[in-house]
Design an enzyme around this catalytic site. Sequence first.
Site, PDB file in Angstrom:
ATOM      1  N   CYS A   1     -15.831   0.592   7.252  1.00 34.68           N
ATOM      2  CA  CYS A   1     -17.022  -0.007   7.854  1.00 34.68           C
ATOM      3  C   CYS A   1     -17.687  -1.081   7.003  1.00 34.68           C
ATOM      4  O   CYS A   1     -17.458  -1.198   5.805  1.00 34.68           O
ATOM      5  CB  CYS A   1     -18.039   1.078   8.124  1.00 34.68           C
ATOM      6  SG  CYS A   1     -17.351   2.447   9.035  1.00 34.68           S
TER       7      CYS A   1
ATOM      8  N   CYS B   1     -12.664   1.030  -5.394  1.00 32.63           N
ATOM      9  CA  CYS B   1     -11.382   1.049  -4.669  1.00 32.63           C
ATOM     10  C   CYS B   1     -10.587  -0.238  -4.903  1.00 32.63           C
ATOM     11  O   CYS B   1     -11.008  -1.326  -4.500  1.00 32.63           O
ATOM     12  CB  CYS B   1     -11.677   1.202  -3.174  1.00 32.63           C
ATOM     13  SG  CYS B   1     -10.232   0.911  -2.127  1.00 32.63           S
TER      14      CYS B   1
ATOM     15  N   SER C   1      -3.014 -12.126   4.933  1.00 29.71           N
ATOM     16  CA  SER C   1      -3.285 -11.322   3.746  1.00 29.71           C
ATOM     17  C   SER C   1      -2.404 -11.650   2.543  1.00 29.71           C
ATOM     18  O   SER C   1      -2.730 -11.261   1.427  1.00 29.71           O
ATOM     19  CB  SER C   1      -3.181  -9.840   4.086  1.00 29.71           C
ATOM     20  OG  SER C   1      -1.876  -9.568   4.529  1.00 29.71           O
TER      21      SER C   1
ATOM     22  N   ASP D   1       3.627 -10.381   0.631  1.00 28.83           N
ATOM     23  CA  ASP D   1       2.703  -9.623   1.469  1.00 28.83           C
ATOM     24  C   ASP D   1       1.910  -8.685   0.562  1.00 28.83           C
ATOM     25  O   ASP D   1       2.247  -8.503  -0.604  1.00 28.83           O
ATOM     26  CB  ASP D   1       3.463  -8.843   2.559  1.00 28.83           C
ATOM     27  CG  ASP D   1       2.572  -8.545   3.772  1.00 28.83           C
ATOM     28  OD1 ASP D   1       1.353  -8.795   3.707  1.00 28.83           O
ATOM     29  OD2 ASP D   1       3.107  -8.077   4.788  1.00 28.83           O
ATOM     30  N   ASP D   2       0.851  -8.112   1.110  1.00 22.64           N
ATOM     31  CA  ASP D   2       0.000  -7.297   0.235  1.00 22.64           C
ATOM     32  C   ASP D   2       0.461  -5.845   0.143  1.00 22.64           C
ATOM     33  O   ASP D   2       0.116  -5.141  -0.798  1.00 22.64           O
ATOM     34  CB  ASP D   2      -1.449  -7.360   0.699  1.00 22.64           C
ATOM     35  CG  ASP D   2      -1.632  -6.634   2.002  1.00 22.64           C
ATOM     36  OD1 ASP D   2      -1.130  -7.129   3.031  1.00 22.64           O
ATOM     37  OD2 ASP D   2      -2.221  -5.536   1.998  1.00 22.64           O
TER      38      ASP D   2
ATOM     39  N   CYS E   1      -5.847   8.460   1.014  1.00 23.13           N
ATOM     40  CA  CYS E   1      -7.145   8.132   0.417  1.00 23.13           C
ATOM     41  C   CYS E   1      -8.179   9.058   1.027  1.00 23.13           C
ATOM     42  O   CYS E   1      -8.221   9.246   2.237  1.00 23.13           O
ATOM     43  CB  CYS E   1      -7.507   6.678   0.698  1.00 23.13           C
ATOM     44  SG  CYS E   1      -9.208   6.286   0.192  1.00 23.13           S
TER      45      CYS E   1
ATOM     46  N   CYS F   1      -4.511   5.892  -4.109  1.00 23.42           N
ATOM     47  CA  CYS F   1      -3.539   5.785  -3.019  1.00 23.42           C
ATOM     48  C   CYS F   1      -2.178   5.342  -3.539  1.00 23.42           C
ATOM     49  O   CYS F   1      -1.149   5.570  -2.913  1.00 23.42           O
ATOM     50  CB  CYS F   1      -4.039   4.861  -1.919  1.00 23.42           C
ATOM     51  SG  CYS F   1      -4.502   3.211  -2.506  1.00 23.42           S
TER      52      CYS F   1
END
Lengths: 483, 483, 483, 483
Positions: A17, A257, A304, A366-367, A403, A457
């Site tokens: 969010c 994070c 990304s 890519d991420d 996570c 993670c």
Amino acid sequence: MNSFDFDVNSDKAHEECGVFGIYRVNDELDCVSIAQDALYGLQHRGQESAGIAVNKDGEFICVKDLGKVSAVFSDKNLSKLPNGKIVLGHVRYTPFANLDRASSQPLVIRYIKGSLAISHNGSITNYTQIRNELESGGAIFQSNSNAELIAYVIATQRINSSSIEEAVIKSAEKIEGAYSLILSSPNKLIALRDPHGFRPLCLGKLLDSYVVTSESCALDSIGAKFLRDIKPGEMLVIDDKGLHSQIIKTAEKTSFCMFEYVYIARPDSVINGVSVHLARKKAGEILYKEHPVEADIVCGVPDSGLDAAQGFSKASGIPYAIGFVKNKYIGRQISGRHQDKKERLLKTKLNALKANVEGKRVVIIDDSIIRGNTSKHIVKLLRDAGAVQVHMRISSPPFRHPCYFGTDIKSQDELIANRMTADEICRYIGADSLGYLSLDGLSKIADNAEIGFCDGCFSGNYCAPIPQEEFVDKYSQKLINIE
Amino acid sequence: MNSFDFDVNSDKAHEECGVFGIYRVNDELDCVSIAQDALYGLQHRGQESAGIAVNKDGEFICVKDLGKVSAVFSDKNLSKLPNGKIVLGHVRYTPFANLDRASSQPLVIRYIKGSLAISHNGSITNYTQIRNELESGGAIFQSNSNAELIAYVIATQRINSSSIEEAVIKSAEKIEGAYSLILSSPNKLIALRDPHGFRPLCLGKLLDSYVVTSESCALDSIGAKFLRDIKPGEMLVIDDKGLHSQIIKTAEKTSFCMFEYVYIARPDSVINGVSVHLARKKAGEILYKEHPVEADIVCGVPDSGLDAAQGFSKASGIPYAIGFVKNKYIGRQISGRHQDKKERLLKTKLNALKANVEGKRVVIIDDSIIRGNTSKHIVKLLRDAGAVQVHMRISSPPFRHPCYFGTDIKSQDELIANRMTADEICRYIGADSLGYLSLDGLSKIADNAEIGFCDGCFSGNYCAPIPQEEFVDKYSQKLINIE
Amino acid sequence: MNSFDFDVNSDKAHEECGVFGIYRVNDELDCVSIAQDALYGLQHRGQESAGIAVNKDGEFICVKDLGKVSAVFSDKNLSKLPNGKIVLGHVRYTPFANLDRASSQPLVIRYIKGSLAISHNGSITNYTQIRNELESGGAIFQSNSNAELIAYVIATQRINSSSIEEAVIKSAEKIEGAYSLILSSPNKLIALRDPHGFRPLCLGKLLDSYVVTSESCALDSIGAKFLRDIKPGEMLVIDDKGLHSQIIKTAEKTSFCMFEYVYIARPDSVINGVSVHLARKKAGEILYKEHPVEADIVCGVPDSGLDAAQGFSKASGIPYAIGFVKNKYIGRQISGRHQDKKERLLKTKLNALKANVEGKRVVIIDDSIIRGNTSKHIVKLLRDAGAVQVHMRISSPPFRHPCYFGTDIKSQDELIANRMTADEICRYIGADSLGYLSLDGLSKIADNAEIGFCDGCFSGNYCAPIPQEEFVDKYSQKLINIE
Amino acid sequence: MNSFDFDVNSDKAHEECGVFGIYRVNDELDCVSIAQDALYGLQHRGQESAGIAVNKDGEFICVKDLGKVSAVFSDKNLSKLPNGKIVLGHVRYTPFANLDRASSQPLVIRYIKGSLAISHNGSITNYTQIRNELESGGAIFQSNSNAELIAYVIATQRINSSSIEEAVIKSAEKIEGAYSLILSSPNKLIALRDPHGFRPLCLGKLLDSYVVTSESCALDSIGAKFLRDIKPGEMLVIDDKGLHSQIIKTAEKTSFCMFEYVYIARPDSVINGVSVHLARKKAGEILYKEHPVEADIVCGVPDSGLDAAQGFSKASGIPYAIGFVKNKYIGRQISGRHQDKKERLLKTKLNALKANVEGKRVVIIDDSIIRGNTSKHIVKLLRDAGAVQVHMRISSPPFRHPCYFGTDIKSQDELIANRMTADEICRYIGADSLGYLSLDGLSKIADNAEIGFCDGCFSGNYCAPIPQEEFVDKYSQKLINIE
């Protein structure tokens, strides 16, 4: 992790969010319109629901619904909102199975001391324990949202507290996990970041009015000046006497994070003193050093992978080139008439730029990789367009662990890195080589940040207690209010 | 009291909610579709919000929103509802100032024993006291609806009860006022009518499946057989062992709302053993005896005056005739571009049938007068169409007092009967004569009913305690979630 | 023929279009709003599309779409319409197979002399011949609507005419069949009724401004004064010099559609000097004389049988009573989730009033029978509610023939009266007796009308040439622009 | 010329339509879904209306409306379209003043030989002459669209032609200007490009089925193989005998629109043998040579300046960097509550990436300047973010002249280059230096293309006759059908 995944097959982790709040000092500010703009600036943090709540003389009026900012707000419904002293906003990501209108925020409640509005980003790790306690006392719940639980805790604490601040401080003692919270009591705007600092939260100023929000890019959206991040464990109270700050709880270790830097946050945000764009670019540089390759061009998967691709290009000297053109008109509303639709949708969404890749050895950045299907498709698009070699580089380590602090990651079974080695993944996606950023490399991409990191993670090492297993599934049964 | 008032100027009292529940025994029944049909049959009891909640294996999925049945439900959203064992439905009337999405029902909550759904019609007179108590214990409220309060009370009582039934019985001890309630726990459908029996609630059967709903007309809508009214103070429990009944609370005096017979209920319903149509017809007969007149024709204001007009005609021998043609395509959505729109809207909505009224002495029957503007307009329409005399007859006594038991009546100041005598009203509306049904006459229109009556809004004599004045306004400040 | 048929199964003939036009003299009139009100008053003549076209300084701006008046017009789109000197309106009925957005009216076109807007009600019988001619000259068509054909004819005639009036007169020479037309040229409002006078068209006045529309009830809707019917073959021209009238074409015999009196028109309209309500009431009186019966009550099928039922009651002395309660909230949008929906929908829409019919011998009046299913259902509803005898009386003769003049009637095969005798139909629908109004009786229901009648759909005797069979189907292939 | 201009203030030239057609040979292809995908791939060419027309056994069914592809098509309306042999699609740009639903395409008409569907991109320069001729013969027009005119011309020519092909050839003799046309007769798909080749049109193959569309990127969208461009003056006919080609008309000089390369086309398209991306990159290279500068970074205005920025970087050796982050969630639907909204919207839409530009000398590349406000804003954003120098470079020459061949360019008065010198513009927008690509430079960006160019909007030298002035404004009065 490129954004079209979310549209197509939810093959990736999801961001969480975005929160916003303003305490108006300057009469001329139209805070509803400002909140709307800020939510546009936070839209990348959640597209499932959006809401604005206005505090008008201590009572709240709220417009919120499932949908994006552009769909939820209309001239008609916004015109019903007065220009209150305090205005909160919220955008929310929700996993599909939980698409519940009752979870839209800001949450507005009435309790013994009047009204209260809450915008929350994060994940309470002792949710189940607290909810059990509350239900044992007769509490009812209309959603499974963290915000409703937090509202209850505050209401309960308020009984024996002399002020809302005291109730919030006591509540912070009870709740654990990740929370970046903005509250409005009848007369005060209160902002609170958990002692670990898992999620971003920053303070800005628009003329003389204070603004609190998830990312600095939302401050830019409204022309506000960035002042500073809210500190881990800090509670800010803004009222007619001004701004008051207090550290109300500390953790052994701060742990922001890392995935916010890698993917979630917008590149133009600055978090904990570090530019997200530069952190990604640095990831690309380190990635080259860790996995060098000879090639003709470096491309990023839009959007990304673009920042890291520039870092990879800079470090390697391999020219940066546009590898894909993205169709900006494709939204998730496409459902299509037939089964072969999904395949075609990928073609419609991304098109490899043959003029650049034909006959070339291509490094594609890519991420992250979740299930692998998207990467496989990306490699195929490049080969179809004539690339003679395709080297995939990932600007984060392999995803292997859930996570518990606010990022929605697929179950471990779905994570390809839990089932295959890097070599196997490379073969699966059809690349000529594959390299992931190392954990060590990751730790350096934002090494000048003001606080510590959580890479749970990737590493499985969590910086805070995680939920006890026995409780995990109790609230998986959902109350659903369909639109 | 004719329905177009609501569209135009809210000049009249408003009816309250309609409730529905089914416990499915026959696999072949599509209970979602049945609930939708039943709600169409209850739509006259509330047009502000509509909802259906399905109990599927103990969990609820709900579709509800502001709007009429036809607007809230779509093939798309209904198709997401499974065919559960228990299905509840609700339509709701809401005074405009309180148009709050969060108050839509059925209300679905989670508490210590799982999930619970509630559909409610009525008004809790000790709402404020109970809410204060609950808030003092830390409770939070997301609306000002009775249903949320009732849910809380049940949740609180459930802690020290061995069953949901016991909790409901204890809750009934606490709450006072008017309530016709349908609940679904994970395995049971529970129906409850307050000991006064203020609002209707009846039991039917569709094949082998039990149905509970506000009015018998909704049973007809779905082809169910009417069995009987739920008795005042009776709790029905329907589960896989069948139907169980228990009188859980009694009042000194039963007191069914007379205004249900006069206006709220649909004429084809039978309530407490009395046909609503015949009650209205009888009102017309008595009205003639109380206020005889010489005239050429008797007309009713469509639709609410038609039944009484037939009774007046029968008693008087004056021929019944159609006095107005109603435009069935006019809805409340008309807003118009200019100020003179409201006046024109009345013309567009109702047209006097000149062929019948021209040159005639006309008796015109309506069910009530609130502010008087509508009656004034009705008289004018008839005179413009050539009526030589217009005699207004009202099939209920003058409205003078507020209702605390579920009928929304304008504030006393707005009630014309509190400001003028009948003669003055007659002059104000421009009629040649005006006659109201007497309180005594009213008492006879349903004198064969199985229970007693409340005529508090006419007489000021209430059959149960009314809210203590000091609490009345505390919750007038509203939480509003705008659509 | 009761209106709910259309909602449910299109089991009945369909009414045709409604037209409206105003020439504004009084500056203070808001003609867009007036047109909207008038279209509400004409909505019963067509619910498939609606439109308003405004002539502003010789150019037109138009809002039109598929849907009812309430759906097509919004504050937003109407606010874009200026307050022009001439405003036309239209509502349209379209058989489903032909639901083509391009056929919505008013039709606005540009031709050699500028712009032209057209609102049409009727059916051109030599459509195919004229279209063939025009296409042979290179014409293109974007719909199969009569209005587009008429526009073309006028455009073609205009080339060799010195005025728009002359072009219209020449066009009237070419087109045959039924037409009630309203046109707007840049400066004039022109109204034209075919020489047979098949469809209604009347003139009214609002302050000093002339209004032309299909039925007088639309004049009442806007508070305009009825002046007179437009005569068969009459062309009215309204411009800044006032009103000019001219009979431009005559027929041997005038022939107003009797079905307008029986069903199509609204009961509060007065057409050709005859009240539609009184004509229907008279039909009921004659019906009793032709088919007397002993019974306890007389009921009408709402809404179309109510007027005749009052006449039947008056002539017979059998008391009139309400037999059915109609659910006013059911629209055609209901589609339902399952196959048994249609059956249930009928129950939801109409409910027999058991209090009145139980134990009674019931005469039930309807205006027509098409396929018979609806009548069968009506009889069943009455018997289920306890009627001991059900006598069906139909206030028109059996439908046996197609209409070529603007009423959409099912194919002859579908008409039950072509397959069964009255006795067989009586058995099929389950009634105790059945009586139709005779052709002779029909001829008397409006015997004081100012013009002759067409009863072709009942008698097969048409008052004007009908289309040559070979051309009938050529344009059955439709251009469809789906919404 | 960056796309957000269109959203905000229409400060830029607008692109024109996109066309699509497929002739299905392979039964398994779902051509409606394919057309939808192709239109997504063409959406950049027009966002005002979208449509799909299906030829099913010689008749057409069409879904079209104002709005974007994602808004116009729904599962519901597409499901009504059969899977025809021939399917056409269209997206359309319309200047606001002309936002007329009747102009949506594909246009479907009926004429003497049956049905015909048309998708058109371009601008007919002798529109007025032809329309006058047609109107003189009695023609009526329902829009001012080129497509309707072309349909008329074909219908007229068809009378004296033995085939549709012959009629098209004759029509091509009459119409002048720019047209890339796709037609469907009952049995044939016909594609036609004007002899100048102003607008793109290409041929592809999907399995064994031929596809024709505006740009090759749309072929990629649907997985079709690019075969070749349609040649200037070429007519392709595809029917059940296969593909037939014919050059039906030639011009002295071919003249493809240079602005397609500069801005309109998508960078991943290949047109006339030239990659659009590489043409833009080359423009950037030449731009550096023509206007060298010392700087620290080169940025492009997203999205339209990105390709040229890479060329500029390559030629100059100045590092390429991301200068702006674009908010992808902002659409044109934002209207805002207050006057200061437009200003804030710009902030919300684009955010300068301070991490990259702070303290730097920045070269910023855009494709064009129309009124100058956007460039001024871009410069300000960079300075606010800390850029120490801002050098604006434009990858095309100054816009000074109208386009008569299908690109909508502001009136000459609004073009800043007609009012100011480059130096004055530089000062106006607040840049440190400003450089435009020269006409000579422009001529080299696609110098290996297979056909000649039109640079009329830059040079004023048009490659074909332009409309005679006297006719230009005749049809500026618009027929408007508001949504």
